[in-house]
Motif scaffolding. Structure first.
Motif, PDB file in Angstrom:
ATOM      1  N   THR A   1       7.518  31.772   8.543  1.00 44.12           N
ATOM      2  CA  THR A   1       8.878  31.241   8.384  1.00 44.12           C
ATOM      3  C   THR A   1       9.031  30.417   7.115  1.00 44.12           C
ATOM      4  O   THR A   1       9.938  29.598   7.009  1.00 44.12           O
ATOM      5  CB  THR A   1       9.250  30.374   9.596  1.00 44.12           C
ATOM      6  N   GLY A   2       8.142  30.617   6.165  1.00 37.47           N
ATOM      7  CA  GLY A   2       8.215  29.841   4.938  1.00 37.47           C
ATOM      8  C   GLY A   2       9.370  30.256   4.053  1.00 37.47           C
ATOM      9  O   GLY A   2       9.925  31.344   4.173  1.00 37.47           O
ATOM     10  N   ASN A   3       9.760  29.380   3.137  1.00 40.55           N
ATOM     11  CA  ASN A   3      10.791  29.683   2.155  1.00 40.55           C
ATOM     12  C   ASN A   3      10.153  30.336   0.929  1.00 40.55           C
ATOM     13  O   ASN A   3       8.926  30.456   0.837  1.00 40.55           O
ATOM     14  CB  ASN A   3      11.532  28.414   1.747  1.00 40.55           C
ATOM     15  N   TYR A   4      10.996  30.733  -0.015  1.00 40.82           N
ATOM     16  CA  TYR A   4      10.481  31.275  -1.270  1.00 40.82           C
ATOM     17  C   TYR A   4       9.974  30.114  -2.121  1.00 40.82           C
ATOM     18  O   TYR A   4      10.753  29.427  -2.787  1.00 40.82           O
ATOM     19  CB  TYR A   4      11.579  32.026  -2.032  1.00 40.82           C
ATOM     20  N   HIS A   5       8.666  29.880  -2.116  1.00 42.74           N
ATOM     21  CA  HIS A   5       8.093  28.815  -2.934  1.00 42.74           C
ATOM     22  C   HIS A   5       7.750  29.404  -4.303  1.00 42.74           C
ATOM     23  O   HIS A   5       6.588  29.514  -4.687  1.00 42.74           O
ATOM     24  CB  HIS A   5       6.856  28.233  -2.255  1.00 42.74           C
TER      25      HIS A   5
ATOM     26  N   CYS B   1      22.710  30.401  -8.038  1.00 42.97           N
ATOM     27  CA  CYS B   1      23.076  29.919  -6.707  1.00 42.97           C
ATOM     28  C   CYS B   1      24.488  29.346  -6.700  1.00 42.97           C
ATOM     29  O   CYS B   1      25.214  29.470  -5.708  1.00 42.97           O
ATOM     30  CB  CYS B   1      22.094  28.841  -6.246  1.00 42.97           C
TER      31      CYS B   1
ATOM     32  N   LEU C   1      18.699  31.923  -3.740  1.00 43.09           N
ATOM     33  CA  LEU C   1      18.946  31.964  -2.302  1.00 43.09           C
ATOM     34  C   LEU C   1      18.438  33.262  -1.688  1.00 43.09           C
ATOM     35  O   LEU C   1      17.988  33.289  -0.541  1.00 43.09           O
ATOM     36  CB  LEU C   1      20.453  31.834  -2.017  1.00 43.09           C
ATOM     37  N   ASP C   2      18.528  34.335  -2.451  1.00 44.16           N
ATOM     38  CA  ASP C   2      18.190  35.658  -1.930  1.00 44.16           C
ATOM     39  C   ASP C   2      16.963  36.285  -2.577  1.00 44.16           C
ATOM     40  O   ASP C   2      16.411  37.243  -2.038  1.00 44.16           O
ATOM     41  CB  ASP C   2      19.365  36.632  -2.124  1.00 44.16           C
TER      42      ASP C   2
ATOM     43  N   LYS D   1       6.528  35.994   3.287  1.00 44.60           N
ATOM     44  CA  LYS D   1       7.165  34.678   3.397  1.00 44.60           C
ATOM     45  C   LYS D   1       6.213  33.660   4.010  1.00 44.60           C
ATOM     46  O   LYS D   1       6.494  33.058   5.061  1.00 44.60           O
ATOM     47  CB  LYS D   1       8.450  34.763   4.225  1.00 44.60           C
TER      48      LYS D   1
ATOM     49  N   ASP E   1       4.043  30.436   5.068  1.00 39.83           N
ATOM     50  CA  ASP E   1       4.248  28.995   5.201  1.00 39.83           C
ATOM     51  C   ASP E   1       3.109  28.297   4.464  1.00 39.83           C
ATOM     52  O   ASP E   1       1.939  28.436   4.827  1.00 39.83           O
ATOM     53  CB  ASP E   1       4.267  28.592   6.671  1.00 39.83           C
TER      54      ASP E   1
END
Length: 461
Positions: free
Chosen positions: A13-17, A105, A137-138, A378, A380
């Motif tokens: 569930t990580g974000n785009y780091h 963004c 964002l995408d 993605k 974590d």
């Protein structure tokens, strides 16, 4: 029951780091020589691009910023008039052949209708405007290039189905087709050129020439590249055209060329490392019913040249945190070099587009008798750090944000962004890729030798 040959896919569930995707301007503006980029976003985006471009900011690169103010965000100002003013200034100062709008963004949040404004301004100023949304964002870091090339795919001319017979050497020489006003594609000697193979992906001209030469040796004609160095030299696309990518992060471009332009995609591994380059060429040859000649000898020759680097990496372990979407290809190459890959983190992966690469990864693990790495989409980062603490890899390939914390935990790191800007494609550049990988390993080895030498001197004293 899981086996070593079957990939284990997970999604956390990580974000785009990762870096912001608008950084694609840093290399695309150099590749498309007659272009000008307009990045529509806040001042923060402008500061980021200045840092990404480095000292080249003093050379006045061909990009500009359209910075929305509070009035723009509250929809109190006319976006079209402001963009028109900037566009006229760019045309006056630069006179580009194409203007590429990069939506950030900010444009997504305020719902700025760039696609609706662009055709009106294009008609007014008489310069093509290509809209590419590269917001963070995408999209991940390198997917900014993917959105830009997918947008340019719509601007490629239609392939002329009429093909005349000509000598194979003439076809190979006409790498890029010229487009005249009647939309006929003429080769350098005034003959109708074949429209049968187009490569897509932004590579330095020297690397693109190397890949062209490798295909020419196999008598495979290349009609052009997307992007081309000049906007009016965009390759022709159509039902009779085979397209093949050189980077694993270009899935949107591949999909657009198939669905919108009816091209046929060559599903091949990517030309990274001697093994990947050979598999890439062999796949293209199979599409054109060409029997590859001398590829095995060519690959073996490169592996012999890499022997000094292979001594450094053999038996070492590596952990990919995930940043630039090159992770699967790099992991496959390093396993072939003798390394153990514990985990491959990747921000996003299109399994259909990378199907051939994943298959080659499985075959490589089996050939080298190495365990199949865990593939995490993605990821974590907190969980990854915990896993690295348990596994203790010799090297972590990571984004810049995590390099120093990992170094503080005594884990050698390499910035993944360096592989994006380095020349790592093709047979010849495999050495450069291993130079990046082995640098931190050699640095630690030299440091250990220095410490042992110092201890010996102390004992002698």
């Amino acid at each position: 029951m899981k086996t070593l040959e079957i990939p284990t896919f997970e999604c956390e569930t990580g974000n785009y780091h990762t870096f912001c995707p608008i950084s694609c301007v840093a290399w695309l503006y150099q590749k498309i020589e007659d272009s000008s980029f307009l990045v529509v976003g806040t001042k923060t985006r402008g500061y980021f691009l200045q840092n990404a471009l480095g000292v080249t900011i003093f050379a006045e690169p061909r990009y500009a910023m359209a910075e929305p103010e509070e009035g723009d965000i509250s929809a109190q100002l006319n976006d079209q008039k402001e963009l028109e003013r900037i566009r006229l200034r760019i045309k006056s100062d630069r006179n580009p052949s194409v203007i590429i709008w990069i939506g950030t963004c900010t444009t997504e949040i305020v719902k700025m209708d760039l696609e609706g404004i662009a055709p009106k301004l294009e008609k007014q100023i008489g310069v093509p405007i290509v809209v590419a949304r590269a917001n963070g964002l995408d999209h991940a870091f390198t997917q900014g290039e993917d959105t830009a090339l997918a947008a340019m795919t719509h601007r490629c001319p239609e392939c002329n189905p009429r093909i005349t017979h000509q000598q194979e050497e003439d076809v190979a020489e006409n790498v890029v087709a010229d487009v005249d006003r009647s939309n006929k594609f003429l080769g350098g000697k005034g003959k109708l050129n074949r429209c049968n193979s187009v490569l897509f992906g932004s590579l330095p001209s020297s690397v693109a020439s190397q890949l062209n030469l490798e295909l020419k040796r196999q008598s495979v004609p290349v009609s052009g590249w997307l992007p081309s160095q000049k906007y009016n030299e965009l390759p022709a696309l159509g039902e009779s055209v085979y397209v093949c990518g050189v980077n694993p992060f270009l899935s949107r471009t591949a999909t657009t060329s198939m669905r919108r332009r009816k091209c046929q995609l060559v599903g091949a591994p990517f030309p990274i490392g001697p093994d990947g380059t050979r598999a890439w060429i062999e796949k293209i040859c199979s599409v054109f019913d060409v029997k590859p000649d001398g590829l095995e000898e060519r690959e073996n020759q490169i592996w012999k040249i890499l022997s000094d680097y292979l001594e450094v990496v053999t038996g070492k372990s590596v952990f990919f945190m995930g940043d630039n979407l090159l992770e699967i290809s790099m992991a496959r190459f390093l396993i072939r070099c003798g390394m153990v890959v514990y985990e491959v983190g990747i921000p996003y992966m299109d399994r259909r587009y990378q199907a051939a690469e994943l298959l080659l990864l499985r075959h490589t693990c089996k050939k080298m008798k190495k365990p199949m790495p865990r593939i995490v989409e993605k990821p974590d980062n907190y969980s990854q750090v915990q896993r690295m603490h348990e596994l203790q890899p010799d090297l972590a390939i990571t984004g810049m944000a995590h390099a120093n914390p990992l170094e503080a935990r005594d884990i050698d790191t390499k910035w993944s962004v360096e592989f994006t800007f380095a020349q790592i494609h093709g047979f010849v550049n495999a050495r450069d890729a291993l130079e990046l990988v082995t640098r931190p390993l050699r640095r630690r080895s030299d440091s250990s030798l220095g410490c042992r030498s110092l201890s010996k001197q102390t004992l002698d004293i």
